[in-house]
Enzyme design. Structure first.
Site, PDB file in Angstrom:
ATOM      1  N   ARG A  49       0.503  -4.992  -6.354  1.00 54.70           N
ATOM      2  CA  ARG A  49       0.456  -6.293  -5.690  1.00 54.70           C
ATOM      3  C   ARG A  49       1.020  -7.323  -6.656  1.00 54.70           C
ATOM      4  NH1 ARG A  49      -0.512  -4.677  -0.484  1.00 54.70           N
ATOM      5  NH2 ARG A  49      -2.300  -3.261  -0.412  1.00 54.70           N
ATOM      6  N   ARG A  69      -5.353  -2.339   8.974  1.00 54.74           N
ATOM      7  CA  ARG A  69      -5.375  -3.768   8.692  1.00 54.74           C
ATOM      8  C   ARG A  69      -5.767  -4.483   9.968  1.00 54.74           C
ATOM      9  NH1 ARG A  69      -0.646  -7.046   5.537  1.00 54.74           N
ATOM     10  NH2 ARG A  69       0.473  -6.499   7.434  1.00 54.74           N
ATOM     11  N   THR A 102       4.411   2.120   5.611  1.00 58.63           N
ATOM     12  CA  THR A 102       3.011   1.703   5.714  1.00 58.63           C
ATOM     13  C   THR A 102       2.284   2.606   6.690  1.00 58.63           C
ATOM     14  OG1 THR A 102       1.549  -0.030   6.597  1.00 58.63           O
ATOM     15  CG2 THR A 102       3.827  -0.061   7.343  1.00 58.63           C
ATOM     16  N   ASP A 122      -0.141   1.791   8.455  1.00 55.81           N
ATOM     17  CA  ASP A 122      -0.710   0.992   9.549  1.00 55.81           C
ATOM     18  C   ASP A 122       0.166   0.949  10.795  1.00 55.81           C
ATOM     19  OD1 ASP A 122      -2.823   0.348   7.839  1.00 55.81           O
ATOM     20  OD2 ASP A 122      -1.758  -1.393   7.057  1.00 55.81           O
ATOM     21  N   ASP A 127       5.187  -5.596   5.740  1.00 56.54           N
ATOM     22  CA  ASP A 127       5.762  -6.907   6.023  1.00 56.54           C
ATOM     23  C   ASP A 127       5.886  -7.785   4.781  1.00 56.54           C
ATOM     24  OD1 ASP A 127       3.050  -7.255   5.770  1.00 56.54           O
ATOM     25  OD2 ASP A 127       2.775  -8.322   7.666  1.00 56.54           O
ATOM     26  N   GLY A 141       0.820  -1.207   0.000  1.00 50.42           N
ATOM     27  CA  GLY A 141       0.000   0.000   0.000  1.00 50.42           C
ATOM     28  C   GLY A 141       0.851   1.253   0.000  1.00 50.42           C
ATOM     29  N   ASP A 146       2.414  -1.160  11.467  1.00 49.44           N
ATOM     30  CA  ASP A 146       2.400  -2.559  11.910  1.00 49.44           C
ATOM     31  C   ASP A 146       3.726  -3.284  11.679  1.00 49.44           C
ATOM     32  OD1 ASP A 146       2.192  -2.610   9.156  1.00 49.44           O
ATOM     33  OD2 ASP A 146       0.571  -4.083   9.094  1.00 49.44           O
TER      34      ASP A 146
END
Length: 330
Positions: A79, A178, A132, A134, A110, A18, A136
């Site tokens: 992707r 996410r 990212t 997120d 990741d 993303g 994360d």
């Protein structure tokens, strides 16, 4: 894997997964730092897909300067699950070898890190940068993109609170992340949300109803904001309808969606991106590879990629519970 210092002459950059504000700032910093160290920088367009297809172009200083304050990634992302196949990765290595590029810096999450690790094992010098919204990537306190996404969310929740107060409403706001709750937790604390709900503290709908009823009907608050991380509930609209039916409080849902991804990267975003990116070049020139860069306690660090991916996620449950009590007070 260790190599001789300054053995690399060319380095490529790709963004994957993303998009995130600050990626363009990171690309620029890598290009500038590479030239500072006497390396030739290249840009890979459309992530791992472009790498396999050979869409690799020399970097232009004018071009990277132009995008420093823009969101997204001007070299695009895609992707590309086919990269899990060994023959596809060997094709990527072949494309880099063809252009005599010895090193690759990957900016992403990741999944992007896993791709960098796989290239590292077949002889490409790789460094991963956490890109990212997120937040994360647990090996770094903050990821490139998180600060700007947080600002976007806070700005929009402030607007939502304005209209909620005007109509005595409860509004459920779904944010990205996410399966990580960082955006929900940080934005919930920043905006004084009455409830913050993430995967680690998923609440029964009946319990949410009780909170709204107490806040609006007993304490007579003029509004209630509930922030929810995506994927926690399948249908926020149904939950909103349930709250309204049980409490007689006008309740709506608002899914912020992709507006969280875009926007001008904040000053802090650009600062962190520049620091991490320059460090990546320094590590490559020092003969290091297969590493993921993070910012921990305001200090740069580098861990082996697989070790970085194995770092435990921070737990927010105590923080969430504390601010639920604070923000639910009259």
């Amino acid at each position: 894997m260790i190599m001789e210092k300054n053995a690399i002459k060319r380095v490529a950059i790709l963004t994957s997964g993303g998009d995130a504000p600050g990626m363009n700032s990171s690309i620029r910093a890598i290009v500038k730092a590479a030239r500072w160290k006497g390396l030739e920088p290249y840009l890979v367009y459309e992530g791992y897909k472009g790498l396999v297809e050979g869409d690799i172009r020399p970097a232009s200083d004018i071009e990277v300067d132009r995008y420093i304050n823009q969101g997204g990634t001007f070299i695009y992302s895609a992707r590309f699950p086919e990269f899990k196949e060994e023959k596809v990765r060997l094709k990527a290595k072949e494309q880099l070898d063809k252009k005599q590029i010895q090193a690759l810096i990957v900016i992403g999450g990741d999944g992007s890190y896993h791709g960098a690790q796989l290239l590292h094992t077949i002889g490409i010098k790789t460094i991963g940068l956490p890109g990212t919204i997120d937040n994360d990537i647990s090996s770094s306190d903050y990821t490139i993109g998180f600060f700007t996404a947080l600002e976007s969310i806070v700005s929009n929740i402030d607007r939502i609170r304005d209209t909620a107060r005007s109509h005595h409403r409860c509004i459920l706001v779904e944010v990205m992340g996410r399966y990580a709750g960082d955006l929900a937790v940080y934005s919930g604390i920043a905006t004084g949300a009455e409830l913050i709900i993430t995967a680690e503290n998923k609440m029964a709908i009946e319990d949410i109803v009780k909170v709204v009823d107490h806040q609006m009907n007993k304490l007579k608050k003029d509004s209630v904001i509930i922030i929810v991380t995506e994927h926690v509930y399948e249908n926020l609209k149904e939950i909103a309808q349930k709250i309204q039916t049980e409490t007689n409080v006008d309740t709506r849902e608002s899914i912020l969606g992709h507006l969280q991804r875009g926007g001008t990267p904040t000053g802090m975003e650009r600062y962190v991106a520049a620091q991490m990116s320059t460090y990546a070049i320094e590590l490559l020139c020092d003969g290091q590879s297969g590493l993921a860069i993070g910012l921990v306690n305001n200090k740069l660090q580098a861990l082996p990629i697989l070790e970085a991916l194995a770092q435990p996620r921070p737990k927010y449950i105590e923080l969430i519970n504390k601010y639920a009590k604070i923000n639910q007070e009259k």
